[in-house]
Design a protein around this motif. Structure first.
Motif, short mmCIF file in Angstrom:
data_model
loop_
_atom_site.label_atom_id
_atom_site.label_comp_id
_atom_site.label_asym_id
_atom_site.label_seq_id
_atom_site.Cartn_x
_atom_site.Cartn_y
_atom_site.Cartn_z
N GLU A 144 0.84 -1.20 0.00
CA GLU A 144 0.00 0.00 0.00
C GLU A 144 0.87 1.25 0.00
N GLU A 145 0.64 2.15 -0.96
CA GLU A 145 1.40 3.40 -1.06
C GLU A 145 0.82 4.45 -0.14
N HIS A 146 1.68 5.31 0.42
CA HIS A 146 1.23 6.41 1.27
C HIS A 146 1.78 7.72 0.73
N ALA A 147 1.07 8.30 -0.22
CA ALA A 147 1.37 9.64 -0.75
C ALA A 147 2.83 9.80 -1.18
N GLY A 148 3.45 8.73 -1.64
CA GLY A 148 4.81 8.80 -2.14
C GLY A 148 5.88 8.94 -1.07
N ILE A 149 5.50 8.91 0.23
CA ILE A 149 6.51 9.08 1.28
C ILE A 149 6.78 7.79 2.05
N ALA A 150 5.92 6.81 1.89
CA ALA A 150 6.09 5.56 2.62
C ALA A 150 5.26 4.46 1.95
N LYS A 151 5.54 3.22 2.34
CA LYS A 151 4.77 2.08 1.84
C LYS A 151 4.48 1.14 3.01
N SER A 152 3.27 0.58 3.00
CA SER A 152 2.94 -0.48 3.95
C SER A 152 3.05 -1.82 3.25
N TYR A 153 3.68 -2.77 3.93
CA TYR A 153 3.84 -4.12 3.40
C TYR A 153 3.05 -5.08 4.27
N TYR A 154 2.27 -5.92 3.62
CA TYR A 154 1.45 -6.91 4.32
C TYR A 154 2.01 -8.29 4.02
N PHE A 155 2.06 -9.12 5.06
CA PHE A 155 2.70 -10.43 4.93
C PHE A 155 1.76 -11.56 5.34
N LYS A 156 1.87 -12.65 4.62
CA LYS A 156 1.25 -13.90 5.01
C LYS A 156 2.37 -14.89 5.29
N SER A 157 2.09 -15.91 6.09
CA SER A 157 3.09 -16.93 6.37
C SER A 157 3.14 -17.95 5.25
N LYS A 158 4.34 -18.39 4.90
CA LYS A 158 4.49 -19.41 3.88
C LYS A 158 4.32 -20.80 4.45
N THR A 159 4.58 -20.95 5.76
CA THR A 159 4.54 -22.28 6.37
C THR A 159 3.63 -22.29 7.60
#
Length: 390
Positions: free
Chosen positions: A65-80
């Motif tokens: 998720e982009e935040h006005a070009g100043i930051a990004k949010s990263y969302y994670f799921k577990s692989k295992t």
């Protein structure tokens, strides 16, 4: 030299009972099967411990998720395995291989603890000047990438035995993330405290998660959000820096704890402001932070002889970088987490040489100081060194 006599209370019967016990125990051990009747992983307490404190977690970036070009949010799921649970205010440490360097960096978790039970983590990364790892993340991480993280850690968490029922949280920039997690947890009923959030930014354009924070503040009487702008006179915002005056203005009546997370400038400013509040030390909580050593105009070059599990190597180091940075840059993997000297994961033996530790950042145990153990993450070389790691 005179001899001292000592007497031990007991009887012959006690000696016989001890001998009998040792004999029976020895026979019990010799008669036992060579393998455990129940695998240790089947014990409930071990399953719980492993789920909460895994050695590492293999995660997949599910969305960005982009935040006005100043930051990004990263969302994670577990692989295992299922994601490890956490408390609002904790962080995740990620492992990176960037070129020849092997590094770790920690990022506060922005999602609520309940989200981990639903299988998702969220962190937010903001670009900073000379941000070696943050630049790498923002320029390279994409959806579907697999990353390695360790179990959640950190102490910027609410504890009823230590903290007041009212929390005044002071955030700056991307330091909002642990308090967003706390606000979400309060709203979902997973944390029982009142939150007054003082969020400082330069301008309103730099406020992260404003829409959600406003919504949480409107719908939940336990959450109150105030924005403080340092470089703007926009209406509806406080002007200046979050200091003692603003904290006094918005702090609830009665006792309260102060939690702080943000850039180095915020920490330095509040070091002189918070004493005016006359709070007991236990009610003041700073997220771990390393101010770093002031750069020298003419950095000095040194060598570090590294003894690692019997192997020996020699690497280059600079007086302007921590010992840990030199190790990471050389591709030597060190079990580091916080990078501020608090967690102790990178604890190493200084066999020879001299290091500099910035004032207020020496978080070693007294015994470690006596026996010359150091935390490489907050030590700067001041001579050639010989250290033993891992």
């Amino acid at each position: 030299m005179s001899k001292k006599k000592f007497s031990v209370n007991g009887s012959f019967k006690d000696s016989l009972n001890t001998l009998k016990f040792l004999t029976e125990r020895k026979k019990f051990i010799s008669d036992a099967e060579p393998t455990l009747p129940t695998p240790t992983d089947d014990f409930g307490v071990n399953r719980v411990a492993k789920s909460i404190h895994p050695k590492e977690q293999r995660l997949v970036i599910s969305r960005i998720e982009e935040h006005a070009g100043i930051a990004k949010s990263y969302y994670f799921k577990s692989k295992t395995a299922p994601l490890a649970y956490f408390k609002a205010g904790q962080y995740l440490t990620f492992k990176f291989e960037i070129g020849n360097a092997v590094v770790t960096r920690s990022y506060s978790i922005a999602s609520s603890p309940a989200s981990a039970l639903s299988g998702e983590y969220q962190i937010t990364v903001k670009r900073i000047n000379d941000g070696f790892v943050s630049d790498y993340i923002l320029d390279n991480w994409t959806s579907g990438d697999e990353v390695i993280a360790y179990a959640p850690e950190g102490n910027l968490t609410c504890c009823p035995l230590r903290d007041a029922e009212n929390i005044v949280a002071v955030a700056g920039g991307s330091g909002i993330t642990p308090f967003l997690s706390l606000a979400r947890a309060i709203d979902q009923g997973d944390e029982d405290c009142n939150l007054t959030l003082l969020y400082g930014c330069k301008t309103s354009d730099e406020i992260l998660f404003k829409t959600e924070l406003d919504l949480l503040s409107e719908k939940n009487e336990k959450i109150n959000v105030i924005y403080v702008l340092s470089n703007s006179n926009e209406e509806g915002y406080e002007k200046g820096f979050v200091g003692a005056d603003i904290i006094k203005k918005y702090a609830p009546e009665g006792n309260y704890s102060i939690f702080v997370c943000g850039p180095g400038g915020l920490y330095k400013y509040l070091e002189s402001e918070i004493p005016e509040l006359k709070k007991e030390k236990k009610y003041i909580r700073f997220e771990v932070f390393s101010s770093g050593k002031k750069a020298e105009e003419k950095p000095r070059d040194f060598s570090i002889t590294v003894i690692n599990r019997g192997n020996e190597s020699v690497i280059k180091a600079s007086s302007n970088e921590t010992v840990l940075c030199a190790l990471e840059r050389a591709g030597i993997e060190v079990p580091a987490r916080c990078h501020t000297g608090e967690c102790g994961f990178c604890r190493s033996k200084l066999i020879c040489g001299k290091v500099y530790i910035p004032e207020g950042e020496d978080k070693r145990r007294i015994a470690d100081m006596q026996f010359n153990f150091i935390h490489p993450c907050c030590c700067y070389p001041e001579s050639d060194l010989v250290i033993r790691i891992n």
